[in-house]
Design a protein around this motif. Structure first.
Motif, PDB file in Angstrom:
ATOM      1  N   SER A   1     -30.586  12.163   1.260  1.00 20.05           N
ATOM      2  CA  SER A   1     -30.159  13.082   2.405  1.00 20.05           C
ATOM      3  C   SER A   1     -31.369  13.131   2.961  1.00 20.05           C
ATOM      4  N   PRO A   2     -31.031  13.267   4.472  1.00 25.81           N
ATOM      5  CA  PRO A   2     -32.125  13.356   5.446  1.00 25.81           C
ATOM      6  C   PRO A   2     -32.731  14.812   5.413  1.00 25.81           C
ATOM      7  N   VAL A   3     -32.045  15.595   4.900  1.00 21.53           N
ATOM      8  CA  VAL A   3     -32.571  16.955   4.951  1.00 21.53           C
ATOM      9  C   VAL A   3     -33.550  17.228   4.020  1.00 21.53           C
ATOM     10  N   GLY A   4     -34.721  17.723   4.335  1.00 26.41           N
ATOM     11  CA  GLY A   4     -35.903  17.895   3.598  1.00 26.41           C
ATOM     12  C   GLY A   4     -36.765  16.681   3.802  1.00 26.41           C
ATOM     13  N   GLN A   5     -36.395  15.614   4.492  1.00 25.27           N
ATOM     14  CA  GLN A   5     -37.388  14.556   4.755  1.00 25.27           C
ATOM     15  C   GLN A   5     -38.305  14.824   6.011  1.00 25.27           C
ATOM     16  N   LEU A   6     -39.107  14.051   6.087  1.00 21.75           N
ATOM     17  CA  LEU A   6     -40.141  14.207   7.195  1.00 21.75           C
ATOM     18  C   LEU A   6     -39.746  13.146   8.519  1.00 21.75           C
ATOM     19  N   VAL A   7     -39.705  13.515   9.648  1.00 22.03           N
ATOM     20  CA  VAL A   7     -39.554  12.531  10.603  1.00 22.03           C
ATOM     21  C   VAL A   7     -40.932  12.528  11.689  1.00 22.03           C
ATOM     22  N   THR A   8     -41.093  11.563  12.206  1.00 22.34           N
ATOM     23  CA  THR A   8     -42.100  11.761  13.303  1.00 22.34           C
ATOM     24  C   THR A   8     -41.786  11.560  14.661  1.00 22.34           C
ATOM     25  N   LEU A   9     -41.658  12.626  15.510  1.00 20.25           N
ATOM     26  CA  LEU A   9     -40.878  12.734  16.685  1.00 20.25           C
ATOM     27  C   LEU A   9     -41.945  12.799  17.767  1.00 20.25           C
ATOM     28  N   GLY A  10     -42.122  11.785  18.672  1.00 20.31           N
ATOM     29  CA  GLY A  10     -43.269  11.684  19.622  1.00 20.31           C
ATOM     30  C   GLY A  10     -44.413  11.913  19.172  1.00 20.31           C
ATOM     31  N   GLY A  11     -44.802  11.543  18.035  1.00 20.66           N
ATOM     32  CA  GLY A  11     -46.001  11.451  17.255  1.00 20.66           C
ATOM     33  C   GLY A  11     -46.372  12.676  16.520  1.00 20.66           C
ATOM     34  N   GLN A  12     -45.414  13.691  16.528  1.00 22.70           N
ATOM     35  CA  GLN A  12     -45.606  14.841  15.835  1.00 22.70           C
ATOM     36  C   GLN A  12     -44.601  14.989  14.349  1.00 22.70           C
ATOM     37  N   ASN A  13     -45.176  15.477  13.415  1.00 26.08           N
ATOM     38  CA  ASN A  13     -44.535  15.412  12.081  1.00 26.08           C
ATOM     39  C   ASN A  13     -43.686  16.748  12.152  1.00 26.08           C
ATOM     40  N   LEU A  14     -42.276  16.341  11.887  1.00 27.85           N
ATOM     41  CA  LEU A  14     -41.448  17.543  11.673  1.00 27.85           C
ATOM     42  C   LEU A  14     -40.503  17.492  10.595  1.00 27.85           C
ATOM     43  N   THR A  15     -39.983  18.571  10.002  1.00 22.73           N
ATOM     44  CA  THR A  15     -39.327  18.453   8.643  1.00 22.73           C
ATOM     45  C   THR A  15     -37.872  18.748   9.135  1.00 22.73           C
ATOM     46  N   VAL A  16     -36.965  17.960   8.599  1.00 24.30           N
ATOM     47  CA  VAL A  16     -35.400  17.728   8.818  1.00 24.30           C
ATOM     48  C   VAL A  16     -34.984  19.086   8.148  1.00 24.30           C
ATOM     49  N   ILE A  17     -34.324  20.003   8.895  1.00 22.09           N
ATOM     50  CA  ILE A  17     -33.659  21.178   7.975  1.00 22.09           C
ATOM     51  C   ILE A  17     -32.200  21.065   8.083  1.00 22.09           C
ATOM     52  N   GLY A  18     -31.734  20.194   8.972  1.00 19.18           N
ATOM     53  CA  GLY A  18     -30.165  20.284   9.177  1.00 19.18           C
ATOM     54  C   GLY A  18     -29.763  19.027   9.713  1.00 19.18           C
ATOM     55  N   LEU A  19     -28.390  18.937   9.623  1.00 18.65           N
ATOM     56  CA  LEU A  19     -27.595  17.860  10.490  1.00 18.65           C
ATOM     57  C   LEU A  19     -26.645  18.387  11.109  1.00 18.65           C
ATOM     58  N   LEU A  20     -26.374  17.820  12.401  1.00 17.99           N
ATOM     59  CA  LEU A  20     -25.416  18.326  13.311  1.00 17.99           C
ATOM     60  C   LEU A  20     -23.958  17.713  12.685  1.00 17.99           C
ATOM     61  N   THR A  21     -22.800  18.402  12.996  1.00 20.86           N
ATOM     62  CA  THR A  21     -21.545  17.960  12.746  1.00 20.86           C
ATOM     63  C   THR A  21     -21.332  16.623  13.904  1.00 20.86           C
ATOM     64  N   ALA A  22     -20.744  15.716  13.355  1.00 17.54           N
ATOM     65  CA  ALA A  22     -20.710  14.734  14.623  1.00 17.54           C
ATOM     66  C   ALA A  22     -19.406  15.185  15.748  1.00 17.54           C
ATOM     67  N   GLU A  23     -19.713  14.802  17.133  1.00 23.80           N
ATOM     68  CA  GLU A  23     -18.988  15.211  18.230  1.00 23.80           C
ATOM     69  C   GLU A  23     -18.383  14.118  18.787  1.00 23.80           C
ATOM     70  N   GLY A  24     -19.075  12.771  18.714  1.00 25.62           N
ATOM     71  CA  GLY A  24     -18.340  11.739  19.490  1.00 25.62           C
ATOM     72  C   GLY A  24     -19.126  11.617  20.798  1.00 25.62           C
ATOM     73  N   SER A  25     -18.572  10.584  21.753  1.00 29.08           N
ATOM     74  CA  SER A  25     -19.460  10.433  23.011  1.00 29.08           C
ATOM     75  C   SER A  25     -18.730  11.422  24.082  1.00 29.08           C
ATOM     76  N   THR A  26     -19.563  11.781  24.833  1.00 33.04           N
ATOM     77  CA  THR A  26     -18.858  12.625  25.961  1.00 33.04           C
ATOM     78  C   THR A  26     -19.202  11.778  27.360  1.00 33.04           C
ATOM     79  N   ALA A  27     -18.830  12.320  28.281  1.00 29.83           N
ATOM     80  CA  ALA A  27     -19.343  11.832  29.744  1.00 29.83           C
ATOM     81  C   ALA A  27     -20.874  11.836  29.824  1.00 29.83           C
ATOM     82  N   GLY A  28     -21.693  12.649  29.040  1.00 37.18           N
ATOM     83  CA  GLY A  28     -22.847  12.681  29.063  1.00 37.18           C
ATOM     84  C   GLY A  28     -23.661  11.901  28.127  1.00 37.18           C
ATOM     85  N   GLY A  29     -22.828  10.918  27.436  1.00 34.00           N
ATOM     86  CA  GLY A  29     -23.529  10.064  26.464  1.00 34.00           C
ATOM     87  C   GLY A  29     -23.132  10.596  24.978  1.00 34.00           C
ATOM     88  N   ASP A  30     -23.836   9.861  24.127  1.00 29.20           N
ATOM     89  CA  ASP A  30     -23.496  10.048  22.855  1.00 29.20           C
ATOM     90  C   ASP A  30     -24.202  11.636  22.162  1.00 29.20           C
TER      91      ASP A  30
END
Ligand SMILES: Nc1ncnc2c1ncn2[C@@H]1O[C@H](COP(=O)(O)OP(=O)(O)O)[C@@H](O)[C@H]1O
Ligand SMILES: [Mg+2]
Lengths: 249, 417
Positions: free
Chosen positions: B181-210
């Motif tokens: 599960s991604p929750v609890g894993q570590l990701v590096t975003l723009g060089g910064q280490n962040l902990t994944v605490i949650g996942l958003l429910t899927a929404e689909g594409s909109t006029a503004g992109g994914d």
């Protein structure tokens, strides 16, 4: 004897038979009837000044060379066309005052047509062809079918009701159209060279039918070239150049 | 002559000329199906766009920097200026000054690379506050969203969209299915280490992109660790949720008034713009509507051509059947009966074409979305209209030929040999 007198002269005395107990109605009454066709700049006088009276129950043959105006006269009598001048009264009513609708009604109720070229609709069975006048008379389905069947029976084609015209001989087709002409029980039967396209055997059959109809009291006006046909009629009107040249009784 | 007889006669006449009738019907069929499908595609696209924009959130107002109406005549691109700040968001959230504003979500975003182990991906990093979830009408499918306390503490936490999670961890929600599960894993975003605490429910594409390709983190964390702007309190967009639909225009006015005062500008020198979700829907649907009308117009021309086909064939038919018409008249058919017969013939051609076109249109509406990935909406109203129009075309195309037939003199008709 002047010509109009001769035409009026359809008196029992001339035919050597006993006078009718009751005087018969004048069914057709044409006075000074003219028909002029305009074809281009040319005026064609197809019929020029015809006086003719036909009593109910009469049998009249119209003879004359081709182009003498016989068909034109018959179209006027049959309310298919209106005279350019003169008056035509059918059973006492002036046709000139009638609109298209009324004329259609008169044709439907009072007149049965038989044409040289049969004029059956190729897509319909004999039965349906005979039903046509009843369809336009507004007769409902079951009665219409029964009457058409009876009419076909009368012309001896009871076993051909479901045949289409192209499955019938010329004589049979003409008998179908006689059935169509009589199915509405009209006062008047008009026939334009009905045997012109038939062999002698078929001609005899069709003429026998006209004889029967006449015996039943129907008025018959028949255009023909053949003298045997004319012999059957009570009166022969001979036309020449759009006018009546001779009347034989 | 009864209607039943008229219809029977018309049917007989059409059946006699079977091939020709079929081809004529085909013209109407194609026209009706084309109009139905283009209108259906347009309506489908329209409802899809509306749907997508509605997904942005309900009763939504969007405040962006940059002047929409500059008196100086200089217009910076939307969002190019950095005139909106966290302080603006704070005043907008004041229930006394802005009673019709329910929630405020100041947001900054930029495109950044994100790594998890050996997997790497480029996503949209969104720095915001916890209100973002409600304002944007999102929800969390696994784990949790960050809290106001985490925003205050600049916590190194992140909530991932489904697409981003799948790209990084090979699984989306419900990581129990074999993967981690991604929750609890570590990701590096723009060089910064962040902990994944949650996942958003899927929404689909909109006029503004994914809408599922994003990484949401506390605004403070974003500003201090990832933002390239000089002002750490600057934000790129403020999303505002109105109290309800009815008071949205009041919320709109309050937003404008508060921001004008906070920025010390007038309506003429306004350095921000406020747009409502409604306005976005309207401008988007205007575009699809124009396209729909254009396409349907082209399809309608094919329908018109089909109608001309009916008229043409009826005229040919009248000419061919002069003898038949004459005979029918000799046997007692009145002009109105003849008129009715030909009108019924023409309307049968139209109506049969309409029914077949409707069937083809419905078939297309069922099959097309699978092929082209676009929804096709065919309303009962459109279906009814298709039948009505095809019948009207048949009758319209039949009027002239039928009145010609009705006017034929019986004698002319019988003579022609
Ligand atoms: N519609 C018409 N237009 C012009 N002339 C016509 C028309 N119908 C008939 N005629 C002319 O009228 C004359 C009489 O024709 P018709 O009555 O058919 O003669 P018949 O039946 O005795 O052969 C002919 O000269 C014919 O050419
Ligand atoms: Mg003739």
């Amino acid at each position: 004897m002047t010509l109009p007198e001769a035409i009026f002269g359809d008196q029992p005395a001339y035919q050597g038979v006993a006078p009718d107990p009751e005087p018969r109605e004048v069914l057709l009454d044409l006075r000074g009837v003219r028909k002029t066709y305009q074809s281009g700049s040319l005026q064609v006088d197809a019929v020029r000044g015809i006086d003719l009276q036909v009593l109910a129950g009469d049998y009249v043959a119209i003879m004359g060379p081709s182009g003498s105006g016989k068909s034109t006269l018959m179209h006027i009598i049959g309310c298919l066309d209106v005279p350019t001048a003169g008056s035509y009264r059918l059973a006492g009513v002036d046709v000139a005052g009638m609109g298209e609708q009324e004329l259609a009604h008169v044709r439907n109720q009072r007149i049965g047509f038989v044409f040289q070229s049969f004029n059956l609709l190729p897509g319909l069975t004999a039965q349906r062809n005979v039903e046509l006048p009843l369809v336009y008379a507004g007769v409902s389905g079951p009665e219409r079918r029964a009457r058409a069947r009876a009419a076909l029976d009368r012309v001896g084609l009871a076993d051909r009701v479901d045949h289409r015209p192209n499955e019938l001989s010329g004589g049979q087709q003409q008998r179908v159209s006689v059935a169509r002409a009589l199915v509405t029980e009209p006062d008047l039967i008009l026939a334009d060279e009905p045997t012109g396209n038939l062999d002698s055997a078929s001609t005899a059959e069709v003429l026998a039918l006209f004889g029967d109809l006449h015996d039943q009291g129907r008025t018959i006006v028949i255009i023909t070239h053949e003298h045997d046909v004319a012999d059957q009629a009570r009166r022969v009107v001979v036309m020449r150049d759009g006018a009546i040249s001779e009347v034989r009784v | 002559m009864s209607w039943l007889e008229t219809v029977r006669t018309a049917y007989g006449a059409l059946r006699t000329r079977r091939m020709r009738s079929l081809l004529t019907v085909l013209g109407i069929l194609i026209g009706i199906a084309a109009v139905m499908l283009t209108v259906g595609l347009g309506q489908g696209a329209q409802s899809k766009v509306t749907d997508q924009i509605n997904k942005l959130g309900s009763n939504l107002l969007i405040v962006t920097p940059g002047s929409a109406t500059s008196s100086a005549g200089v217009r910076g691109g939307r969002g190019t200026a950095t005139t909106l700040t966290m302080d603006d968001a704070a005043v907008l959230a004041d229930p006394v000054a802005a009673p019709d504003i329910a929630r405020v979500a100041p947001t900054s975003q930029s495109s950044l690379s994100v790594l998890a182990g050996t997997a790497n991906w480029t996503t949209t990093a969104v720095g915001t506050t916890p209100e973002w979830v409600q304002v944007r009408a999102r929800s969390v499918s696994e784990g949790r969203f960050f809290t106001a306390a985490e925003v205050a503490a600049e916590s190194p936490v992140v909530v991932l969209g489904q697409t981003t999670a799948t790209q990084l961890f090979g699984v989306s929600s419900g990581g129990g299915l074999g993967g981690r599960s991604p929750v609890g894993q570590l990701v590096t975003l723009g060089g910064q280490n962040l902990t994944v605490i949650g996942l958003l429910t899927a929404e689909g594409s909109t006029a503004g992109g994914d809408q599922d390709d994003l990484a949401v983190l506390p605004q403070s964390t974003y500003a201090s660790r990832l933002s390239t702007t000089a002002n750490p309190r600057a934000v790129s967009t403020i999303y505002i949720e109105g109290r309800d639909q009815a008071s949205l225009s009041a919320a709109y006015q309050q937003t404008t008034k508060i921001l004008l005062a906070a920025h010390g500008v007038t309506a003429a020198t306004m350095d921000f713009s406020v747009s409502s979700q409604q306005a976005i829907v309207e401008s988007a649907t205007t575009i699809t509507r124009v396209l729909t009308v254009l396409l349907a117009g082209i399809a309608a021309i094919s329908l018109l051509v089909g109608g001309i086909g009916v008229m043409n064939i009826m005229l040919v038919s009248v000419t061919e059947r002069v003898r038949e018409i004459g005979l029918r008249k000799a046997l007692g058919a009145t002009p109105s009966v003849i008129l009715r017969q030909f009108l019924v013939e023409a309307s049968m051609l139209g109506l049969v074409g309409g029914v077949a076109g409707l069937a083809l249109g419905l078939l297309g509406a069922a099959v097309l979305p699978g092929w082209i990935g676009q929804p096709v909406t065919i309303s009962p109203l459109a279906a009814g209209a298709a039948l009505g129009v095809s019948l009207a075309i048949g009758i319209g195309a039949g009027v002239y030929p039928a009145s010609r037939a009705a006017r034929l003199a019986p004698i002319e008709a019988l003579r022609s040999e």
